[in-house]
Design a protein around this motif. Structure first.
Motif, short mmCIF file in Angstrom:
data_model
loop_
_atom_site.label_atom_id
_atom_site.label_comp_id
_atom_site.label_asym_id
_atom_site.label_seq_id
_atom_site.Cartn_x
_atom_site.Cartn_y
_atom_site.Cartn_z
N SER A 152 0.83 -1.27 0.08
CA SER A 152 -0.05 0.00 0.00
C SER A 152 0.81 1.24 -0.15
CB SER A 152 -0.85 -0.05 1.11
OG SER A 152 -1.48 -1.23 1.39
N GLN A 153 0.31 2.38 -0.51
CA GLN A 153 0.91 3.57 -0.22
C GLN A 153 0.53 4.38 0.64
OE1 GLN A 153 -0.08 2.61 -3.76
NE2 GLN A 153 1.97 1.70 -3.27
N ILE A 154 1.49 4.88 1.79
CA ILE A 154 1.06 5.46 2.96
C ILE A 154 1.67 6.81 3.08
CG2 ILE A 154 1.10 3.30 4.15
CD1 ILE A 154 3.96 3.80 5.34
N LYS A 155 0.85 7.69 3.76
CA LYS A 155 1.30 8.83 4.46
C LYS A 155 2.29 8.81 5.61
CE LYS A 155 -1.30 12.64 3.89
NZ LYS A 155 -2.48 13.63 4.16
N VAL A 156 3.30 9.35 5.62
CA VAL A 156 4.08 9.02 7.13
C VAL A 156 3.65 10.08 7.90
CG1 VAL A 156 6.40 9.32 7.94
CG2 VAL A 156 6.03 7.80 6.02
N LEU A 157 3.42 9.82 9.22
CA LEU A 157 2.87 11.20 10.16
C LEU A 157 3.82 11.27 11.22
CD1 LEU A 157 -0.82 9.61 10.05
CD2 LEU A 157 0.18 11.62 8.59
N ASN A 186 -1.82 14.89 8.45
CA ASN A 186 -0.59 15.33 7.66
C ASN A 186 0.85 15.21 8.52
OD1 ASN A 186 -1.75 16.13 4.99
ND2 ASN A 186 -2.92 17.59 6.03
N ASP A 187 0.60 15.38 9.88
CA ASP A 187 1.36 15.34 10.79
C ASP A 187 0.90 14.47 12.00
OD1 ASP A 187 4.33 15.73 12.03
OD2 ASP A 187 4.20 17.63 10.91
N ILE A 188 2.16 14.38 12.94
CA ILE A 188 1.58 13.58 14.00
C ILE A 188 0.73 14.45 15.12
CG2 ILE A 188 3.49 14.02 15.66
CD1 ILE A 188 2.08 10.66 15.22
N SER A 189 0.77 15.59 15.01
CA SER A 189 -0.25 16.64 15.57
C SER A 189 -1.77 16.27 15.30
CB SER A 189 0.14 18.14 15.76
OG SER A 189 0.15 18.43 14.34
N ASP A 190 -1.72 15.96 13.99
CA ASP A 190 -3.16 15.74 13.31
C ASP A 190 -3.57 14.51 13.99
OD1 ASP A 190 -3.10 18.01 11.89
OD2 ASP A 190 -1.92 17.02 10.39
N ASN A 223 12.01 11.26 25.52
CA ASN A 223 10.96 11.46 26.30
C ASN A 223 9.49 10.75 26.12
OD1 ASN A 223 12.69 13.18 28.01
ND2 ASN A 223 12.38 14.70 26.72
N GLU A 224 9.60 9.77 25.24
CA GLU A 224 8.56 8.89 24.87
C GLU A 224 7.57 9.69 24.18
OE1 GLU A 224 6.85 6.95 28.44
OE2 GLU A 224 8.29 5.84 28.71
N VAL A 225 8.16 10.79 23.34
CA VAL A 225 7.48 11.65 22.36
C VAL A 225 7.31 10.92 21.24
CG1 VAL A 225 7.08 13.87 21.33
CG2 VAL A 225 7.56 13.46 23.82
N ALA A 226 6.07 10.78 20.45
CA ALA A 226 6.09 10.64 18.99
C ALA A 226 6.61 11.77 18.29
CB ALA A 226 4.56 10.20 18.59
N LEU A 227 7.75 11.51 17.59
CA LEU A 227 8.43 12.72 16.76
C LEU A 227 7.62 12.98 15.56
CD1 LEU A 227 12.02 11.20 17.28
CD2 LEU A 227 10.74 13.09 18.69
N PRO A 228 7.58 14.31 15.19
CA PRO A 228 6.78 14.71 13.94
C PRO A 228 7.39 14.05 12.63
CG PRO A 228 8.52 16.29 14.60
CD PRO A 228 8.43 15.47 15.57
N LYS A 229 6.46 14.36 11.51
CA LYS A 229 6.80 13.78 10.19
C LYS A 229 7.91 14.04 9.83
CE LYS A 229 5.22 14.16 5.54
NZ LYS A 229 4.04 14.81 4.62
N ALA A 230 8.50 15.45 10.02
CA ALA A 230 9.97 15.54 9.56
C ALA A 230 10.88 14.62 10.19
CB ALA A 230 10.31 17.13 9.70
#
Length: 249
Positions: A152-157, A186-190, A223-230
């Motif tokens: 599948s084609q995916i959007k990385v978040l 579009n990003d992990i915040s979404d 710090n266990e944070v999910a890092l952003p798309k970049a």
């Protein structure tokens, strides 16, 4: 950083596979499901291919990443691309002579990015741990259960930096580009806004899933944070470079 030559390498391979009907890749079952004989082979034009090495990282027509589903959501069998076997079929993991299952179902589609490799010889400069010697893992959070072996084609978040048994085991968080919610994420915040609890659910599932086998809790860097798309794209580019080095010897 992804070099120009490495990017051109990706695009060249993407051109090849677009011309050879990537979407028409098929799979073939050898052996019996839920036995040690089970293998899911990947074929194209009746030729066996490696999902790890022969499917491109990027789909040229969309610019999105290709995702190989190993474990469909709501299932328990620990299926994975067998990196040590010829042509790298999907097989069920074996531990101490027994087929490996999760102790409960996974709630997302789980698989990997082709043409990536977490190099076990490289120490992460900040986390001070080595790569786990596997392709980069992906947790796909869409609504639909994707079949094992599907591409599948995916959007990385975003990405979580899991540390499992002293090794770095990145978990890319992504969504199928055809999912109804894909246009809104579009990003992990979404993800945190539109799907509250999903990121923490992923983190806690992977933190605890080995404890029924008397294994310690897994840890997470940054710090266990999910890092952003970049940052996730940076991880993918870096591990693609490691894969290129692996293939070139």
């Amino acid at each position: 950083m992804l070099t120009v030559s490495a990017f051109n390498n990706i695009i060249t391979k993407s051109n090849f596979w677009r011309n050879h009907k990537l979407r028409a890749i098929s799979t073939k079952v050898i052996g019996e499901v839920s036995t040690t004989s089970y293998r899911l082979l990947f074929t194209n034009d009746d030729k066996t291919i490696s999902p790890w090495h022969d499917i491109p990282l990027i789909d040229k027509s969309t610019g999105l990443y290709n995702f190989i589903t190993e474990i469909p959501k709501y299932t328990k069998a620990k299926l994975e691309v067998s990196t040590k076997e010829e042509s790298n079929p999907i097989a069920q993991d074996i531990k101490k002579g027994k087929l490996r299952d999760y102790h409960g179902p996974i709630f997302w589609n789980y698989g990997c990015l082709p043409q990536t490799w977490e190099d076990p010889n490289v120490v992460h400069p900040e986390l001070k741990v080595n790569g786990d010697n596997d392709p980069v893992d992906v947790v796909e959070i869409g609504a639909k259960a994707l079949p094992s072996g599907s591409v599948s084609q995916i959007k990385v978040l975003g990405v979580l930096a899991m540390i499992d048994d002293g090794e770095l085991d990145w978990k890319v968080i992504a969504i199928n580009s055809e999912d109804p919610l894909a246009s809104q994420l579009n990003d992990i915040s979404d993800v945190e806004t539109k799907l509250p609890g999903v990121v923490s659910g992923i983190r806690e599932w992977f933190r605890w899933y080995k404890t029924p086998d008397d294994k310690p809790l897994n840890a997470f860097g940054f710090n266990e944070v999910a890092l952003p798309k970049a940052k996730a794209i940076e991880v993918i580019n870096e591990t693609h470079e490691y894969w290129l080095n692996l293939k070139s010897g």
